[in-house]
Design a protein around this motif. Sequence first.
Motif, PDB file in Angstrom:
ATOM      1  N   LEU B 136      -4.905  13.278 -11.479  1.00 29.19           N
ATOM      2  CA  LEU B 136      -3.741  13.823 -10.791  1.00 29.19           C
ATOM      3  C   LEU B 136      -4.157  14.609  -9.555  1.00 29.19           C
ATOM      4  N   ILE B 137      -5.163  15.471  -9.760  1.00 31.27           N
ATOM      5  CA  ILE B 137      -5.615  16.313  -8.652  1.00 31.27           C
ATOM      6  C   ILE B 137      -6.241  15.463  -7.555  1.00 31.27           C
ATOM      7  N   SER B 138      -7.064  14.485  -7.972  1.00 31.39           N
ATOM      8  CA  SER B 138      -7.719  13.669  -6.952  1.00 31.39           C
ATOM      9  C   SER B 138      -6.688  12.823  -6.203  1.00 31.39           C
ATOM     10  N   SER B 142      -6.047  12.570  -2.251  1.00 34.25           N
ATOM     11  CA  SER B 142      -6.087  11.361  -1.422  1.00 34.25           C
ATOM     12  C   SER B 142      -4.780  11.180  -0.657  1.00 34.25           C
ATOM     13  N   VAL B 143      -3.664  11.626  -1.267  1.00 33.36           N
ATOM     14  CA  VAL B 143      -2.396  11.546  -0.530  1.00 33.36           C
ATOM     15  C   VAL B 143      -2.439  12.478   0.685  1.00 33.36           C
ATOM     16  N   CYS B 144      -3.001  13.693   0.479  1.00 29.66           N
ATOM     17  CA  CYS B 144      -3.098  14.638   1.600  1.00 29.66           C
ATOM     18  C   CYS B 144      -3.953  14.072   2.719  1.00 29.66           C
ATOM     19  N   ILE B 145      -5.089  13.501   2.335  1.00 27.35           N
ATOM     20  CA  ILE B 145      -5.977  12.921   3.348  1.00 27.35           C
ATOM     21  C   ILE B 145      -5.257  11.823   4.112  1.00 27.35           C
ATOM     22  N   ALA B 146      -4.536  10.979   3.341  1.00 30.18           N
ATOM     23  CA  ALA B 146      -3.809   9.883   3.972  1.00 30.18           C
ATOM     24  C   ALA B 146      -2.774  10.425   4.962  1.00 30.18           C
ATOM     25  N   PHE B 147      -2.111  11.520   4.561  1.00 33.02           N
ATOM     26  CA  PHE B 147      -1.111  12.125   5.444  1.00 33.02           C
ATOM     27  C   PHE B 147      -1.746  12.626   6.734  1.00 33.02           C
ATOM     28  N   VAL B 148      -2.846  13.346   6.576  1.00 27.63           N
ATOM     29  CA  VAL B 148      -3.521  13.887   7.751  1.00 27.63           C
ATOM     30  C   VAL B 148      -3.979  12.758   8.659  1.00 27.63           C
ATOM     31  N   TYR B 149      -4.549  11.711   8.040  1.00 22.03           N
ATOM     32  CA  TYR B 149      -5.033  10.575   8.820  1.00 22.03           C
ATOM     33  C   TYR B 149      -3.887   9.944   9.613  1.00 22.03           C
ATOM     34  N   ASP B 256      -7.107   1.610   2.824  1.00 22.19           N
ATOM     35  CA  ASP B 256      -7.028   2.651   1.824  1.00 22.19           C
ATOM     36  C   ASP B 256      -5.726   2.420   1.047  1.00 22.19           C
ATOM     37  N   PRO B 257      -5.837   2.050  -0.233  1.00 20.84           N
ATOM     38  CA  PRO B 257      -4.616   1.729  -0.979  1.00 20.84           C
ATOM     39  C   PRO B 257      -3.596   2.859  -0.946  1.00 20.84           C
ATOM     40  N   THR B 258      -4.089   4.101  -0.970  1.00 18.70           N
ATOM     41  CA  THR B 258      -3.152   5.228  -0.943  1.00 18.70           C
ATOM     42  C   THR B 258      -2.362   5.217   0.361  1.00 18.70           C
ATOM     43  N   ARG B 259      -3.087   5.066   1.464  1.00 19.16           N
ATOM     44  CA  ARG B 259      -2.410   5.103   2.757  1.00 19.16           C
ATOM     45  C   ARG B 259      -1.487   3.908   2.916  1.00 19.16           C
ATOM     46  N   TYR B 260      -1.936   2.776   2.415  1.00 17.13           N
ATOM     47  CA  TYR B 260      -1.203   1.537   2.625  1.00 17.13           C
ATOM     48  C   TYR B 260       0.030   1.447   1.739  1.00 17.13           C
ATOM     49  N   LEU B 261      -0.115   1.864   0.480  1.00 19.72           N
ATOM     50  CA  LEU B 261       0.970   1.674  -0.480  1.00 19.72           C
ATOM     51  C   LEU B 261       1.812   2.925  -0.700  1.00 19.72           C
ATOM     52  N   VAL B 262       1.136   4.086  -0.723  1.00 19.22           N
ATOM     53  CA  VAL B 262       1.828   5.293  -1.162  1.00 19.22           C
ATOM     54  C   VAL B 262       2.573   5.962  -0.015  1.00 19.22           C
ATOM     55  N   LEU B 263       1.907   6.045   1.132  1.00 17.50           N
ATOM     56  CA  LEU B 263       2.478   6.806   2.233  1.00 17.50           C
ATOM     57  C   LEU B 263       3.875   6.346   2.653  1.00 17.50           C
ATOM     58  N   PRO B 264       4.076   5.037   2.850  1.00 15.65           N
ATOM     59  CA  PRO B 264       5.429   4.606   3.239  1.00 15.65           C
ATOM     60  C   PRO B 264       6.478   5.023   2.215  1.00 15.65           C
ATOM     61  N   LYS B 265       6.109   4.945   0.948  1.00 11.83           N
ATOM     62  CA  LYS B 265       7.082   5.273  -0.101  1.00 11.83           C
ATOM     63  C   LYS B 265       7.423   6.755  -0.078  1.00 11.83           C
ATOM     64  N   ILE B 266       6.380   7.601   0.015  1.00 11.01           N
ATOM     65  CA  ILE B 266       6.629   9.046   0.015  1.00 11.01           C
ATOM     66  C   ILE B 266       7.430   9.436   1.250  1.00 11.01           C
ATOM     67  N   ILE B 330       9.081  12.792  -6.941  1.00  8.43           N
ATOM     68  CA  ILE B 330       9.444  11.499  -7.557  1.00  8.43           C
ATOM     69  C   ILE B 330       8.541  10.387  -7.051  1.00  8.43           C
ATOM     70  N   SER B 331       8.428  10.295  -5.724  1.00  4.79           N
ATOM     71  CA  SER B 331       7.665   9.171  -5.178  1.00  4.79           C
ATOM     72  C   SER B 331       6.188   9.335  -5.499  1.00  4.79           C
ATOM     73  N   TRP B 332       5.738  10.603  -5.511  1.00  5.22           N
ATOM     74  CA  TRP B 332       4.333  10.850  -5.801  1.00  5.22           C
ATOM     75  C   TRP B 332       4.005  10.464  -7.241  1.00  5.22           C
ATOM     76  N   ILE B 333       4.835  10.903  -8.191  1.00  5.29           N
ATOM     77  CA  ILE B 333       4.530  10.606  -9.594  1.00  5.29           C
ATOM     78  C   ILE B 333       4.727   9.119  -9.878  1.00  5.29           C
ATOM     79  N   GLY B 334       5.703   8.497  -9.198  1.00  2.00           N
ATOM     80  CA  GLY B 334       5.912   7.057  -9.374  1.00  2.00           C
ATOM     81  C   GLY B 334       4.676   6.271  -8.977  1.00  2.00           C
ATOM     82  N   CYS B 335       4.136   6.597  -7.792  1.00  2.00           N
ATOM     83  CA  CYS B 335       2.940   5.892  -7.315  1.00  2.00           C
ATOM     84  C   CYS B 335       1.750   6.191  -8.210  1.00  2.00           C
ATOM     85  N   LEU B 336       1.622   7.447  -8.598  1.00  2.00           N
ATOM     86  CA  LEU B 336       0.505   7.851  -9.459  1.00  2.00           C
ATOM     87  C   LEU B 336       0.493   7.045 -10.750  1.00  2.00           C
TER      88      LEU B 336
END
Lengths: 264, 378
Positions: B136-138, B142-149, B256-266, B330-336
């Motif tokens: 969860l923490i990691s 990775s979501v934060c890094i993706a956001f900053v990027y 980066d799967p997080t950046r590619y999949l998670v970011l648009p959703k969040i 919601i979007s964060w826990i869904g992706c997680l």
Amino acid sequence: MKKRNIVQVKDLIAGYDGEIILDHISFDVLEGEIFIILGGSGCGKSTLLKHLIGLMKPLSGQVIIDGNDISNCDEITFKNILRKIGVLYQSSALFGSMTLAENVSLPIQEYTDLPKKLVDTLVKIKLNLVNLNGYENHLPSEISGGMKKRAGLARAMALNPKILFFDEPSAGLDPVTSVELDNLILSLNKNLGTTMVIVTHELPSIFNVAHRIIMLDRQTKGIIAEGDPNYLKDHSKNRFVRNFFNRQSQNYERISESLKKNRN
Amino acid sequence: MKSIEDIQSCQYEIAETEDGDITIYVQGRMDSSNASRIIEIFGSLIKDRQPLSMAVDLKKVTYIDDFGALVLVELKDMMTRANGLFDLQNAREEVLFMLDSETLADTTSFIKIRPPNMFIRFGDAIIQYAADVKYLISFVGSVCIAFVYSFLHPKSLRMEETFLYMQKTGVDALPVVAMISFLLGLIVAFMSSVQLQLFGANIYVASLVSLAMSRELGPIMTAIIVAGRSGSSFAAEIGTMKISEEVDALFTMGFDPTRYLVLPKILASVIVVPILTLFSDVFAIFGGLVVGVFMLDLTANAYISETIKTLTVFDVFWGVFKSAVFALLISWIGCLRGFQVKGGAASVGHATTSAVVSSIFLIIVSDAIFTVIIRYLR
């Protein structure tokens, strides 16, 4: 004794909404035969298989399995036909939440009333047959691709069906495992007399196991060759068929000729 | 004594001598279709007549497979238990071979793995839980890094995908959000009017509905609907991609799967859910208005002006802010949950359930925290 036709396909037209993929196909599979359906990619091999096992209904024509028309019959007849066939799917289609033993025992428990002890013994026999003894309590996700294939085969033949259908059995297997699977197919065919209908384009395996083949073609949407692969390899009139069996590119002859010319 | 009986495709004749020996002549097929019937019939035969010996003649059997062979083994067992003798006559070689093979000799069924005892399971659960928290923490990281990027490289954000999710999460949810909010406004107005009427304070129904909806119920209801609609679908989508190796494919292609999949959703959720909440507020107030006008004899004018008088900009914005936080959760826990999928189809189902349950839980917990904060803030 003349062997009877166990699978008959009569004037089958198959396709997906409006687009015809197989046009007026007819062929028979004899009882106890190893029959291979082959062809290039996109020629409708899988579509044909889906029609044979009743997953798809033909646009017109008949598919007759052991005397009953699978494409046009009532619910009870359909169930009876399904009881006579077993299918090994390309990705094995084992149920991920069940152990191998539970996967194999599922059809046995559904269709017979044997006591639990005998069901367990049968499961053992089936898994033994495909060399998976000791893996009864494993989940599909814990075993390799080749083992999944074999477990899928064990499940498909749990009830000793008259006809076994295989969708690309050797896809994704290494040559050694692939040969082992071929041998398994041959020995099942010999010992139990099971008819096998196999969709594949694995050449070594075709020459190894096939009694008879049909080859489908995308352009003509029909059968372009039928018979013994060893004969067709050298004697087929169709160049594409010869190329297929000899593993040559379609324009192989043209290239080799132009190479010759250059050398001269 | 002789008689011919028929069990489906198998016929049998019984010959019995006076000494108590039985010979059964079997004809036809012995396969899976009649195995259990044969055991039943011959088993009751053994029980009833208690023969000293039993012989099964297989001369006329046309087909016998492992089901048939097992039947013979079972009959032999039954006879042995009854202290009788069992014999096979005219059995073909392959039948004898089948009976001889190792598995049949070892008829003990395989041992099912029993679930470990309570302490082991408790320990396993703790270890699992710790791993979950670590992941969860990691994942937050990775979501934060993706956001900053993405902030530094705005072009790397998949805009089309983001718009698509905005439509799926927001626009497509509007009808159901509107309907539920309208009815909720109706219910709140109706329930409160029963009490307020006693004091002749009908007009305060407008205050109650607008305040309750814009500060609490609007954001929470919207968030719960979005959790059910979109949180679950995020988990199922990513989970299915995970088991069909699409996530691995992204990774090896250098995405980066997080950046590619998670970011648009969040991003889509955080933009769109607050807007949905505003819609929800409006529809709820409209629901209250319907009750006020048709049941409480208020004029629409009076109702609206009372609503405007009650609501402050802060109330509305506080609700909207909360809903943005809910959307993030919601979007964060869904992706997680989607990324946690392992194995097969059942795991996807589990992830989907878990996504909805965890997000509703988080919505309520965070709302409680917000309530405490606001109590001391103002």
